[in-house]
Design an enzyme around this catalytic site. Structure first.
Site, PDB file in Angstrom:
ATOM      1  N   TRP A   3       0.855  -1.194   0.000  1.00  0.00           N
ATOM      2  CA  TRP A   3       0.000   0.000   0.000  1.00  0.00           C
ATOM      3  C   TRP A   3       0.892   1.246   0.000  1.00  0.00           C
ATOM      4  O   TRP A   3       1.873   1.296   0.755  1.00  0.00           O
ATOM      5  CB  TRP A   3      -0.897  -0.040   1.251  1.00  0.00           C
ATOM      6  CG  TRP A   3      -1.778   1.146   1.443  1.00  0.00           C
ATOM      7  CD1 TRP A   3      -2.535   1.765   0.485  1.00  0.00           C
ATOM      8  CD2 TRP A   3      -2.002   1.863   2.655  1.00  0.00           C
ATOM      9  NE1 TRP A   3      -3.225   2.817   1.040  1.00  0.00           N
ATOM     10  CE2 TRP A   3      -2.913   2.889   2.367  1.00  0.00           C
ATOM     11  CE3 TRP A   3      -1.529   1.717   3.969  1.00  0.00           C
ATOM     12  CZ2 TRP A   3      -3.361   3.791   3.347  1.00  0.00           C
ATOM     13  CZ3 TRP A   3      -1.975   2.601   4.936  1.00  0.00           C
ATOM     14  CH2 TRP A   3      -2.878   3.625   4.625  1.00  0.00           C
ATOM     15  N   LYS A  37     -13.247  -0.334   5.297  1.00  0.00           N
ATOM     16  CA  LYS A  37     -13.811  -0.989   4.104  1.00  0.00           C
ATOM     17  C   LYS A  37     -14.963  -1.919   4.476  1.00  0.00           C
ATOM     18  O   LYS A  37     -16.033  -1.843   3.891  1.00  0.00           O
ATOM     19  CB  LYS A  37     -12.746  -1.809   3.373  1.00  0.00           C
ATOM     20  CG  LYS A  37     -11.370  -1.222   3.385  1.00  0.00           C
ATOM     21  CD  LYS A  37     -11.230  -0.059   2.470  1.00  0.00           C
ATOM     22  CE  LYS A  37      -9.888   0.589   2.734  1.00  0.00           C
ATOM     23  NZ  LYS A  37      -9.311   1.256   1.623  1.00  0.00           N
ATOM     24  N   ASP A  77      -1.323  -6.501   8.830  1.00  0.00           N
ATOM     25  CA  ASP A  77      -2.200  -5.376   8.517  1.00  0.00           C
ATOM     26  C   ASP A  77      -3.458  -5.984   7.910  1.00  0.00           C
ATOM     27  O   ASP A  77      -3.402  -6.621   6.855  1.00  0.00           O
ATOM     28  CB  ASP A  77      -1.502  -4.442   7.511  1.00  0.00           C
ATOM     29  CG  ASP A  77      -2.346  -3.210   7.187  1.00  0.00           C
ATOM     30  OD1 ASP A  77      -3.500  -3.147   7.635  1.00  0.00           O
ATOM     31  OD2 ASP A  77      -1.839  -2.316   6.473  1.00  0.00           O
TER      32      ASP A  77
HETATM   33  C1  LMR Z   1      -6.502   2.754  -0.680  1.00  0.00           C
HETATM   34  O1  LMR Z   1      -5.503   2.029  -0.718  1.00  0.00           O
HETATM   35  O2  LMR Z   1      -6.978   3.319  -1.676  1.00  0.00           O
HETATM   36  C2  LMR Z   1      -7.207   2.953   0.628  1.00  0.00           C
HETATM   37  O3  LMR Z   1      -6.601   2.211   1.616  1.00  0.00           O
HETATM   38  C3  LMR Z   1      -7.405   4.371   0.974  1.00  0.00           C
HETATM   39  C4  LMR Z   1      -6.159   5.068   1.394  1.00  0.00           C
HETATM   40  O4  LMR Z   1      -6.170   5.670   2.461  1.00  0.00           O
HETATM   41  O5  LMR Z   1      -5.165   5.032   0.676  1.00  0.00           O
END
Ligand code: LMR
Length: 418
Positions: free
Chosen positions: A151, A267, A231
């Site tokens: 992420w 989510k 996570d």
């Molecule tokens: C995403 O990956 O789009 C979500 O987890 C929102 C974010 O805060 O980035």
């Protein structure tokens, strides 16, 4: 003793600048956030056919943000109670934390029953990650290992916590699948450190290890002496079954790992803006878990003092009532099923348009995202020529795909991949 003169001296502006206003007038503009910034760009676009498949936020089939009916019901009950707005305490609402732990570790978890699992409420997943980063820096080590890719916010969170961020191989970019051999090799060769694992619905790739592969990862982590940090932002979204999606976490506990876990309710409960999360640890014993939580509280207090109460009360209400909990599970499944349907539709529309590329991974990946394989240049073309907004790593949020925009999305992807 406090010295006013010393305080003033420390506050002098940077060498060469005549005053603070001079220092601040030279502050450069920062770039927009790679994910959240896309929503701003999408909102500014006036194109009628614009599509936001950037941020991972669920939309219904008309493209509208969705509040789960069970959340509305629980919220009405919470409001009906007329509770006060006192501070929740640094660790948040105890009942919420208890329900959260049951949700992730399982109501019948032996570790939970033995009280060596303890947690604190956090500002969703992000807040929990940051608190953990600070705690790890203080008591664990200087580094953390993330999957490649991960992420987009993980790296800044841990760098801002003062950690050195390294990566282990996770994704086979060429074949659009999990690179389990690379992952195991990198984890076995790394010096003992904190290893972040996505519990399910890996963001951004949508590729998770199967249970046999999770066991191999657990073995390697044990052998190499790493500490596991899960996570979990998509429990219920990956398979539509929150129990199944927690299988990796529960297996690691059964395998005897002392570990930490951060949960997000953005989510699965759709509580994005309420910032509801939980950070927990499985300690070696009750005292160890309690000691770690006492230190997490010391990280939280000078940061944001204590978490907001409203969203956590909603989750607590849902998970404390068998009827509401079942409704939640059904509604979460409905969301995940709509996403699965959109995966098939996007793939079949691309194939129907005559695309000769392989789009199998759109349907084989799970969770909220499709790691499409589009290059940054192709993503830029999608934005400039077709008003489609997704992240430059080619991640498409399937939650933003609807029956009405899938044609435009597929035709545009086909055009830039010809
Ligand atoms: C995403 O990956 O789009 C979500 O987890 C929102 C974010 O805060 O980035």
């Amino acid at each position: 003793m406090f010295s006013y003169a010393r305080t003033i001296a420390l506050r002098q502006p940077l060498i060469g600048a005549r005053s603070f206003s001079a220092v601040l007038t030279s502050v450069p503009a920062g770039p927009p956030d790679a994910i959240i910034g896309l929503t701003d760009a999408y909102n500014s676009s006036t194109a009628p056919h614009k599509v936001n498949v950037g941020v991972g936020a669920y939309r219904d089939d008309s493209g509208k943000p969705y509040v789960l009916p069970v959340v509305k019901e629980a919220e009405a009950r919470v409001v009906e109670k007329g509770l006060n707005k006192e501070y929740a305490g640094i660790a948040g609402i105890a009942g919420f934390v208890d329900r959260s732990l049951e949700f992730a570790y399982g109501k019948s978890s032996d570790a939970l029953k033995s009280s060596r699992v303890k947690g604190v409420q956090t500002l969703s997943g992000t807040g929990g990650l940051r608190v953990w980063g600070e705690f790890w820096k203080k008591f664990g080590g200087d580094g953390i290992l993330l999957p490649d890719p991960s992420w987009g916010n993980h790296t800044p969170i841990f760098k801002n916590s003062g950690l050195d961020v390294g990566t282990y191989r996770y994704f086979d970019y060429k074949n659009s699948k999990l690179n389990i051999d690379g992952m195991l090799e990198d984890l076995s060769k790394a010096s003992p450190t904190c290893v972040l694992l996505h519990a399910c619905a890996h963001n951004p790739t949508g590729c998770d290890p199967d249970m046999g592969q999770w066991k191999a990862v657990s073995d390697v982590i044990k052998e190499a002496g790493h500490y596991t940090f899960f996570d979990c932002a998509y429990q219920g979204f990956a398979s539509g079954d929150a129990e199944k999606d927690a299988a990796s976490i529960r297996m690691f506990v059964d395998e005897g790992h002392d570990m930490a876990l951060v949960q997000s309710y953005s989510k699965n409960f759709g509580l994005y803006g309420e910032r509801v999360g939980c950070l927990s640890v499985v300690g070696s014993d009750v005292e160890n878990a309690a000691n770690i939580v006492s230190q997490l509280k010391i990280c939280i207090r000078p940061n944001y003092s204590n978490p907001p109460v409203h969203g956590a009360r909603i989750v607590e209400e849902v998970l404390s009532d068998a009827k509401l909990e079942q409704e939640f599970r059904d509604q979460c499944k409905d969301m995940s099923e709509r996403i699965i349907l959109m995966r098939s539709l996007l793939r079949s529309t691309l194939e129907g348009l005559g695309s000769t590329k392989s789009w199998d991974h759109i349907t084989s990946q799970i969770g909220m995202f499709c790691f499409s394989g589009l290059s940054a240049e192709q993503v830029d073309r999608l934005k400039v020529e077709f008003d489609i907004f997704c992240t430059r790593d080619g991640r498409i949020s399937m939650a933003g795909v609807t029956q009405s925009n899938v044609e435009h999305l597929a035709a545009s992807i086909h055009e830039v991949t010809k």
